[in-house]
Enzyme design. Sequence first.
Site, PDB file in Angstrom:
ATOM      1  N   SER A  18       0.840  -1.197   0.000  1.00 47.19           N
ATOM      2  CA  SER A  18       0.000   0.000   0.000  1.00 47.19           C
ATOM      3  C   SER A  18       0.881   1.255   0.000  1.00 47.19           C
ATOM      4  O   SER A  18       1.626   1.474  -0.941  1.00 47.19           O
ATOM      5  CB  SER A  18      -0.962  -0.056   1.190  1.00 47.19           C
ATOM      6  OG  SER A  18      -1.982   0.908   1.090  1.00 47.19           O
ATOM      7  N   ASP A  29     -10.603  -4.132  -4.630  1.00 52.03           N
ATOM      8  CA  ASP A  29      -9.907  -3.253  -3.695  1.00 52.03           C
ATOM      9  C   ASP A  29     -10.498  -1.845  -3.763  1.00 52.03           C
ATOM     10  O   ASP A  29     -10.398  -1.185  -4.792  1.00 52.03           O
ATOM     11  CB  ASP A  29      -8.416  -3.216  -4.050  1.00 52.03           C
ATOM     12  CG  ASP A  29      -7.569  -2.550  -2.985  1.00 52.03           C
ATOM     13  OD1 ASP A  29      -8.091  -1.697  -2.244  1.00 52.03           O
ATOM     14  OD2 ASP A  29      -6.373  -2.888  -2.893  1.00 52.03           O
ATOM     15  N   HIS A  35      -8.460  -4.852  -0.136  1.00 52.02           N
ATOM     16  CA  HIS A  35      -7.142  -4.280   0.131  1.00 52.02           C
ATOM     17  C   HIS A  35      -6.298  -5.145   1.066  1.00 52.02           C
ATOM     18  O   HIS A  35      -5.135  -4.850   1.302  1.00 52.02           O
ATOM     19  CB  HIS A  35      -7.310  -2.874   0.728  1.00 52.02           C
ATOM     20  CG  HIS A  35      -6.087  -2.018   0.618  1.00 52.02           C
ATOM     21  ND1 HIS A  35      -5.478  -1.710  -0.575  1.00 52.02           N
ATOM     22  CD2 HIS A  35      -5.333  -1.406   1.585  1.00 52.02           C
ATOM     23  CE1 HIS A  35      -4.430  -0.938  -0.362  1.00 52.02           C
ATOM     24  NE2 HIS A  35      -4.305  -0.753   0.952  1.00 52.02           N
TER      25      HIS A  35
END
Length: 200
Positions: free
Chosen positions: A102, A152, A183
């Site tokens: 991320s 996501d 995610h």
Amino acid sequence: MTDYVTAETRGTPGAPLVFTFHGTGGSETQFHGLASQILPTAHVISPRGDVLEGGMARYFRRTGEGVYDMPDLARRTTAMATFLRAAKDRVGADRVVAIGYSNGANIAASVALAQPDIFTDLVLLHPLIPWQPAAQPGLARRRVLITAGENDPICPPTLTRALVRYLGAQGADVTEHWHSGGHEVVQSELEAMKTFLTTA
């Protein structure tokens, strides 16, 4: 040079150097042990992000979800690249791997776009590059694994696929791994990472 809080595990001479980068709210321990499990002889260095957002550590500022403070990103990319290059010179490894999730994937990707000679391999878990990068021929032959979720809500699959296309156009050797979730990092991603890193 930015003085990051880091976790570091010394490896054996000639082994790869692995840098790990946590997600928003994570710490230097998030992927540090995992890297050592996958590549047991590697030298592993994990810097903690030096930006706080609501008390959560990050690597650069943003003004909203998926909206980056681009001048801040540029400054912190340069600072991170300086830190990584110094560590790389100190360790002396030929193979240098980035593992980021991320926000951590995004700073690793930003460094690679700016100074592609730092990393030989990148593992980008759920990256989000919400702009069109300039051409970067230095990415040619760099090995990249991108993993992502088809649903996501943080990193839209359309933008992930745009990054895959961009990297391929630069001549990078790109491997994709998708799962049906969001995610979160799932087991199949960890298995894809292990395969990618141990079959180089």
